[in-house]
Design an enzyme around this catalytic site. Structure first.
Site, PDB file in Angstrom:
ATOM      1  N   LYS A  14      41.555  74.709  52.770  1.00 60.99           N
ATOM      2  CA  LYS A  14      42.197  73.763  51.846  1.00 60.99           C
ATOM      3  C   LYS A  14      43.543  74.291  51.383  1.00 60.99           C
ATOM      4  CE  LYS A  14      41.909  76.139  47.905  1.00 60.99           C
ATOM      5  NZ  LYS A  14      43.047  76.738  47.309  1.00 60.99           N
ATOM      6  N   PRO A  99      41.925  82.990  57.116  1.00 63.41           N
ATOM      7  CA  PRO A  99      42.088  84.353  56.590  1.00 63.41           C
ATOM      8  C   PRO A  99      41.417  84.520  55.224  1.00 63.41           C
ATOM      9  CG  PRO A  99      44.176  83.497  57.394  1.00 63.41           C
ATOM     10  CD  PRO A  99      43.211  82.350  57.400  1.00 63.41           C
ATOM     11  N   ALA A 101      40.802  85.916  51.372  1.00 67.17           N
ATOM     12  CA  ALA A 101      41.601  86.146  50.158  1.00 67.17           C
ATOM     13  C   ALA A 101      43.058  85.732  50.367  1.00 67.17           C
ATOM     14  CB  ALA A 101      41.505  87.612  49.696  1.00 67.17           C
ATOM     15  N   ALA A 105      40.633  79.170  50.425  1.00 69.36           N
ATOM     16  CA  ALA A 105      39.230  78.877  50.086  1.00 69.36           C
ATOM     17  C   ALA A 105      38.271  78.995  51.264  1.00 69.36           C
ATOM     18  CB  ALA A 105      39.103  77.502  49.414  1.00 69.36           C
ATOM     19  N   GLY A 106      38.500  79.971  52.123  1.00 72.06           N
ATOM     20  CA  GLY A 106      37.604  80.163  53.267  1.00 72.06           C
ATOM     21  C   GLY A 106      36.180  80.492  52.844  1.00 72.06           C
ATOM     22  N   ASP A 141      35.476  75.603  44.465  1.00 78.51           N
ATOM     23  CA  ASP A 141      36.100  74.878  45.581  1.00 78.51           C
ATOM     24  C   ASP A 141      35.085  74.385  46.618  1.00 78.51           C
ATOM     25  OD1 ASP A 141      38.541  75.414  44.430  1.00 78.51           O
ATOM     26  OD2 ASP A 141      39.024  77.081  45.757  1.00 78.51           O
TER      27      ASP A 141
HETATM   28  P1  ATP Z   1      39.634  81.238  46.259  1.00 81.24           P
HETATM   29  O1  ATP Z   1      38.601  80.312  46.857  1.00 81.24           O
HETATM   30  O2  ATP Z   1      39.120  81.968  45.042  1.00 81.24           O
HETATM   31  O3  ATP Z   1      41.017  80.679  46.148  1.00 81.24           O
HETATM   32  P2  ATP Z   1      40.612  82.661  48.504  1.00 81.24           P
HETATM   33  O4  ATP Z   1      40.741  81.420  49.270  1.00 81.24           O
HETATM   34  O5  ATP Z   1      41.878  83.337  48.129  1.00 81.24           O
HETATM   35  O6  ATP Z   1      39.727  82.467  47.257  1.00 81.24           O
HETATM   36  P3  ATP Z   1      38.401  83.647  50.090  1.00 81.24           P
HETATM   37  O7  ATP Z   1      38.735  83.864  51.518  1.00 81.24           O
HETATM   38  O8  ATP Z   1      37.573  82.491  49.746  1.00 81.24           O
HETATM   39  O9  ATP Z   1      39.762  83.700  49.282  1.00 81.24           O
HETATM   40  O10 ATP Z   1      37.709  84.998  49.595  1.00 81.24           O
HETATM   41  C1  ATP Z   1      37.657  85.429  48.273  1.00 81.24           C
HETATM   42  C2  ATP Z   1      36.719  86.638  48.153  1.00 81.24           C
HETATM   43  O11 ATP Z   1      35.389  86.217  48.407  1.00 81.24           O
HETATM   44  C3  ATP Z   1      37.036  87.738  49.168  1.00 81.24           C
HETATM   45  O12 ATP Z   1      37.432  88.870  48.457  1.00 81.24           O
HETATM   46  C4  ATP Z   1      35.742  87.992  49.927  1.00 81.24           C
HETATM   47  O13 ATP Z   1      35.387  89.344  49.970  1.00 81.24           O
HETATM   48  C5  ATP Z   1      34.680  87.184  49.174  1.00 81.24           C
HETATM   49  N1  ATP Z   1      33.779  86.431  50.095  1.00 81.24           N
HETATM   50  C6  ATP Z   1      32.471  86.240  49.935  1.00 81.24           C
HETATM   51  N2  ATP Z   1      31.957  85.504  50.946  1.00 81.24           N
HETATM   52  C7  ATP Z   1      32.969  85.204  51.772  1.00 81.24           C
HETATM   53  C8  ATP Z   1      33.056  84.470  52.982  1.00 81.24           C
HETATM   54  N3  ATP Z   1      32.008  83.897  53.566  1.00 81.24           N
HETATM   55  N4  ATP Z   1      34.283  84.356  53.543  1.00 81.24           N
HETATM   56  C9  ATP Z   1      35.363  84.908  52.944  1.00 81.24           C
HETATM   57  N5  ATP Z   1      35.318  85.626  51.820  1.00 81.24           N
HETATM   58  C10 ATP Z   1      34.132  85.793  51.217  1.00 81.24           C
END
Ligand code: ATP
Length: 307
Positions: A14, A99, A101, A105-106, A141
């Site tokens: 997203k 990617p 973090a 929102a992966g 999210d």
């Molecule tokens: P947000 O959804 O808070 O904006 P983001 O998009 O920046 O986060 P994500 O890739 O969702 O980042 O990962 C955030 C944290 O969640 C990472 O530090 C990771 O270690 C943890 N995490 C837990 N499960 C997962 C997963 N299945 N995939 C990615 N990260 C995960």
């Protein structure tokens, strides 16, 4: 009776076309008004019956993803199991392309995909409203990753209204950074920056962005992109300024940091322009790598193993 041995679900990343952040609440969270937009960069997760719950992760950034109960996909499995107490164990395999973090929102997407996959595997029979309720308990999210498309999110982002937009496809270039940003750290930086400012009590939806989306005019959408977290993300990751400036100089219609960053996203006028922009940005040395994606993309959907 059909026996389903494994269910694979594809889930989109997203972007936030607008992210308006209110002051911190008593519980430390912030009220948001955001315009979510799902794009065609997908993780794939497979759920298979197993003796005990487990998870394995491969692909982009896999070494930064917990392979235990902290994995958001396994948290989603536990949340669904609370509603289906007889459900057997499940092994979740995650193939990451989003990617970690990166402000895309992966992790929340993987949680949404796990809900859809286990609902199918266990014949849970939950419809979209019930799954959305369970999703909101797992993370802010997650409900949007089920829905996909373009939608307005309020509260912590979990109260969703689909934004009815024309069938325009938008062409995006995503610049992945050489580094990561933690979402809580970016919110903390925002709170520090705002300590001496007057922050509106209620964040508001941007009428100019909504009208641009209704018109389907990418030029207007590009001009209306906004993210209250961007100054905080830039303060923690100053190199992103160069990335944003480079994309705009190369002709992007708009540029912003995605969510809490550090991914920078650029809107292009067409698929061809996106191709040119992606090539030029990767040659400019202002990011780790570049991808193209279009949106709106559908939410978490079964791609194999459906009964
Ligand atoms: P947000 O959804 O808070 O904006 P983001 O998009 O920046 O986060 P994500 O890739 O969702 O980042 O990962 C955030 C944290 O969640 C990472 O530090 C990771 O270690 C943890 N995490 C837990 N499960 C997962 C997963 N299945 N995939 C990615 N990260 C995960």
């Amino acid at each position: 009776m059909t026996i389903v041995t494994g269910v694979t679900v594809r889930v989109p990343a997203k972007l936030n076309l607008q992210l308006a952040v209110g002051p911190p609440r008593a519980d430390g969270y912030h009220d948001l008004v955001t315009v979510f937009h799902a794009v065609s960069l997908f993780d794939e997760i497979t759920a298979e019956p197993a003796r005990r719950d487990g998870v394995s992760v491969s692909g982009e950034g896999a070494d930064r993803v917990p392979a235990d109960g902290d994995n958001l996909a396994l948290r989603a499995v536990s949340a669904l199991r609370a509603e289906v107490p007889s459900a057997p164990g499940v092994h979740i395999t995650i193939a990451k392309r989003i990617p970690v973090a990166a402000g895309l929102a992966g992790g929340s997407g993987d949680a949404a995909a796990a809900l859809v996959a286990c609902n199918e595997l266990w014949a849970g029979g939950f419809g979209p409203p019930q799954l959305a309720e369970i999703a909101a308990r797992v993370g802010s999210d997650v409900a949007f990753a089920l829905l996909g498309g373009t939608a307005v999110g309020r509260g912590r982002g979990e109260q969703l209204t689909s934004a009815l937009a024309p069938a325009t496809q938008y062409h995006w270039v995503l610049a992945f950074a050489d580094g990561h940003l933690s979402t809580p750290a970016v919110y903390a930086a925002l709170d520090r920056q705002r300590a001496r400012e007057q922050v509106p009590a209620e964040p508001g939806l941007d009428a100019a962005l909504m009208s641009a989306l209704r018109s389907g005019d990418a030029r207007l959408v590009g001009r209306a992109l906004s993210n209250d977290l961007q100054p905080a993300a830039l303060s923690l990751f100053p190199a992103l300024r160069k990335t944003l400036a480079a994309g705009l100089e190369l002709g992007a219609l708009g540029a912003l940091v995605s969510g809490s960053g550090p991914t920078c996203v650029f809107l292009a006028a067409s698929a061809d322009r996106a191709l040119d922009l992606a090539a030029s940005l990767s040659g400019a040395g202002v990011c780790r790598s570049v991808a193209r994606a279009s949106g709106p993309a559908p939410g978490a959907a079964i791609i194999s193993g459906a009964r």
